[in-house]
Design a protein around this motif. Structure first.
Motif, PDB file in Angstrom:
ATOM      1  N   GLN A 132       0.627  -1.185  -0.111  1.00 38.91           N
ATOM      2  CA  GLN A 132       0.039   0.076   0.049  1.00 38.91           C
ATOM      3  C   GLN A 132       0.875   1.183  -0.012  1.00 38.91           C
ATOM      4  O   GLN A 132       0.546   2.107  -0.783  1.00 38.91           O
ATOM      5  CB  GLN A 132      -0.684  -0.019   1.234  1.00 38.91           C
ATOM      6  N   VAL A 262      -5.286   4.274  -3.428  1.00 36.20           N
ATOM      7  CA  VAL A 262      -5.082   2.901  -3.031  1.00 36.20           C
ATOM      8  C   VAL A 262      -6.300   2.330  -2.221  1.00 36.20           C
ATOM      9  O   VAL A 262      -6.460   2.475  -1.508  1.00 36.20           O
ATOM     10  CB  VAL A 262      -3.692   2.436  -2.566  1.00 36.20           C
ATOM     11  N   GLN A 265     -10.562  -3.090  -0.824  1.00 33.73           N
ATOM     12  CA  GLN A 265     -11.859  -3.371  -1.442  1.00 33.73           C
ATOM     13  C   GLN A 265     -12.489  -4.156  -0.352  1.00 33.73           C
ATOM     14  O   GLN A 265     -12.524  -5.317   0.015  1.00 33.73           O
ATOM     15  CB  GLN A 265     -11.485  -4.812  -2.387  1.00 33.73           C
ATOM     16  N   PRO A 294      -7.984  -7.357   0.088  1.00 38.17           N
ATOM     17  CA  PRO A 294      -7.781  -6.805  -1.090  1.00 38.17           C
ATOM     18  C   PRO A 294      -7.392  -5.277  -1.535  1.00 38.17           C
ATOM     19  O   PRO A 294      -8.251  -4.647  -0.952  1.00 38.17           O
ATOM     20  CB  PRO A 294      -8.800  -7.470  -2.044  1.00 38.17           C
ATOM     21  N   GLN A 295      -6.651  -5.039  -2.200  1.00 35.98           N
ATOM     22  CA  GLN A 295      -6.621  -3.501  -2.668  1.00 35.98           C
ATOM     23  C   GLN A 295      -6.174  -3.392  -4.001  1.00 35.98           C
ATOM     24  O   GLN A 295      -5.783  -4.069  -4.866  1.00 35.98           O
ATOM     25  CB  GLN A 295      -5.377  -2.893  -1.771  1.00 35.98           C
ATOM     26  N   LYS A 296      -6.772  -2.114  -4.764  1.00 33.99           N
ATOM     27  CA  LYS A 296      -6.553  -1.780  -6.117  1.00 33.99           C
ATOM     28  C   LYS A 296      -6.226  -0.244  -6.236  1.00 33.99           C
ATOM     29  O   LYS A 296      -6.889   0.623  -5.485  1.00 33.99           O
ATOM     30  CB  LYS A 296      -7.741  -2.041  -6.739  1.00 33.99           C
ATOM     31  N   GLU A 298      -6.833   3.096  -8.091  1.00 35.73           N
ATOM     32  CA  GLU A 298      -7.614   3.815  -8.820  1.00 35.73           C
ATOM     33  C   GLU A 298      -7.115   5.178  -9.354  1.00 35.73           C
ATOM     34  O   GLU A 298      -6.665   6.039  -8.419  1.00 35.73           O
ATOM     35  CB  GLU A 298      -8.987   3.937  -8.075  1.00 35.73           C
ATOM     36  N   SER A 302      -9.248   5.441 -14.961  1.00 36.73           N
ATOM     37  CA  SER A 302      -8.869   3.781 -14.709  1.00 36.73           C
ATOM     38  C   SER A 302     -10.372   3.145 -14.650  1.00 36.73           C
ATOM     39  O   SER A 302     -11.369   3.722 -14.298  1.00 36.73           O
ATOM     40  CB  SER A 302      -8.127   3.627 -13.469  1.00 36.73           C
TER      41      SER A 302
END
Length: 302
Positions: A132, A262, A265, A294-296, A298, A302
C-alpha cells in the motif's frame, strides 16, 4: 455502545444452540469508509441469519476496550470483529474472549496483540501495508514527474502513533517516492487524526511552506483534510495520493483532484472476514487464519 437502528433484534431463523450475535467494532463511525463497512456487515450478517451489533469507539482505544468488555465479559457476543484503534490495548481482552470461547477476527497480525501466530478462536485480517505504501509513494512520484517537472516540496500527512501498519506504510511510501521522483523533498510531516484536525494541521504547515503543491496522504481523512486546507488558502494541490478510497474520495479521483487512491476492497474483505468469524463461532476450538485485505489503485480514467 451504539447500534444501527433495528439491528439489535435477532434475525429470523437464528439458531438457539449457538449464540449468533456478532459485534462489529470499527475505528469510528465518523469515518465514512467505516460507516459504510458497518452497514455492509449489518446487511450481510442478517442475510446469513446473524444479529449484528455495531459499536462506535470514535477512535478512542479506551472506549473501544470498554465497549468490547461489556459484550465479551458478559457473554452477550457470540463473536466479535474488531478493527482496533490500538491493538496492544486489547491483548488482555483477547485472552478473555478465548477463555469464554468467543471467537474474534482482529485487524493486523498476531504480534500486534502479543501472540506468535493465529490461535484457537482468533483470526487476523491485515492490509499489506508495504504494498500500500509503495503504491502511494510511486503514484505521487509519477504525478510529480508528470505535472511538476520532477521537483516538488511535499507534505507527508501520516497516521497517528499506534495505528496498525503506520511504520511499514510510511517507510515504504517514502522509499517509493524517493525512487520514483528523486527531485521531491518532504519538507514537513503532519499527523492526521480526523478530517478537521488534518485541515488545521495542513493549514498551519502551508504558512511555513507556501510553495508546497504535493501531499503524500496516509488515508481518506488526510486527503480530504489536505484538500480543504489548500482550498481555504486559495492554493492548488496539484499532486495528492492516499489510501482508503471512500465514495467521496473516488469522486475526487474521477474529477482529477486526487491523482491516485489505493482502494481497499471492503466488500470482498467484509465477506471473507465475516465468513471466517462465523465459521470459528461454529467451532471455537479451531485455529484461526491470517487474511489479507484486497486492494486496487484507482486513478482518473481507470
Amino acid at each position: 455502545m451504539t447500534a444501527c437502528s433495528g439491528d439489535t433484534q435477532p434475525a429470523t431463523g437464528a439458531s438457539s444452540s449457538v449464540n449468533k450475535t456478532v459485534v462489529f467494532s470499527p475505528l469510528a463511525l465518523k469515518i465514512p469508509a467505516m460507516k459504510g463497512l458497518s452497514e455492509g456487515v449489518t446487511g450481510y450478517g442478517r442475510s446469513k441469519g446473524y444479529e449484528v451489533i455495531v459499536q462506535d469507539p470514535n477512535q478512542d482505544p479506551q472506549k473501544q476496550l470498554t465497549q468490547l468488555q461489556s459484550v465479551i465479559e458478559t457473554g452477550r457476543a457470540g463473536g466479535a470483529w474488531v478493527i482496533a484503534n490500538q491493538p496492544s490495548s486489547l491483548s488482555a481482552l483477547v485472552k478473555t474472549a478465548q477463555d469464554k470461547k468467543i471467537p474474534m477476527i482482529l485487524n493486523g497480525v498476531p504480534s500486534d496483540y502479543g501472540l506468535a501466530a493465529p490461535e484457537a478462536g482468533l483470526s487476523f485480517s491485515t492490509i499489506d501495508y508495504k504494498a500500500q505504501g509503495t503504491a502511494i509513494g510511486q503514484e505521487l512520484g509519477n504525478c510529480i514527474n508528470e505535472k511538476l517537472g520532477g521537483k516538488a516540496e511535499v507534505f507527508d500527512v501520516n497516521n497517528a502513533a499506534g495505528v496498525a501498519g503506520k511504520e511499514e506504510l510510511e517507510s515504504a511510501a517514502k522509499q517509493a517516492l524517493k525512487a520514483t521522483a528523486p527531485g521531491a523533498t518532504i519538507v514537513q510531516t503532519v499527523t492526521t487524526t480526523d478530517r478537521a484536525a488534518t485541515q488545521t494541521g495542513v493549514s498551519g504547515a502551508l504558512q511555513g511552506h507556501p510553495n508546497v503543491k504535493a501531499v503524500l496522504g496516509a488515508n481518506d481523512e488526510s486527503a480530504l483534510g489536505s484538500l480543504g486546507a489548500f482550498d481555504a488558502a486559495g492554493k492548488q494541490l496539484t499532486c495528492l495520493t492516499e489510501a482508503g478510497g471512500n465514495d467521496e474520495v473516488l469522486g475526487l479521483v474521477k474529477e482529477g483532484k486526487i491523482y491516485a487512491s489505493v482502494v481497499l476492497q471492503f466488500d470482498a474483505d467484509m465477506a471473507q472476514s465475516f465468513d471466517t468469524l462465523t465459521k470459528m463461532m461454529g467451532d471455537p476450538s479451531a485455529v484461526g487464519v491470517q487474511l489479507t485485505v484486497p486492494q486496487k489503485v484507482e486513478k482518473a480514467g481507470s
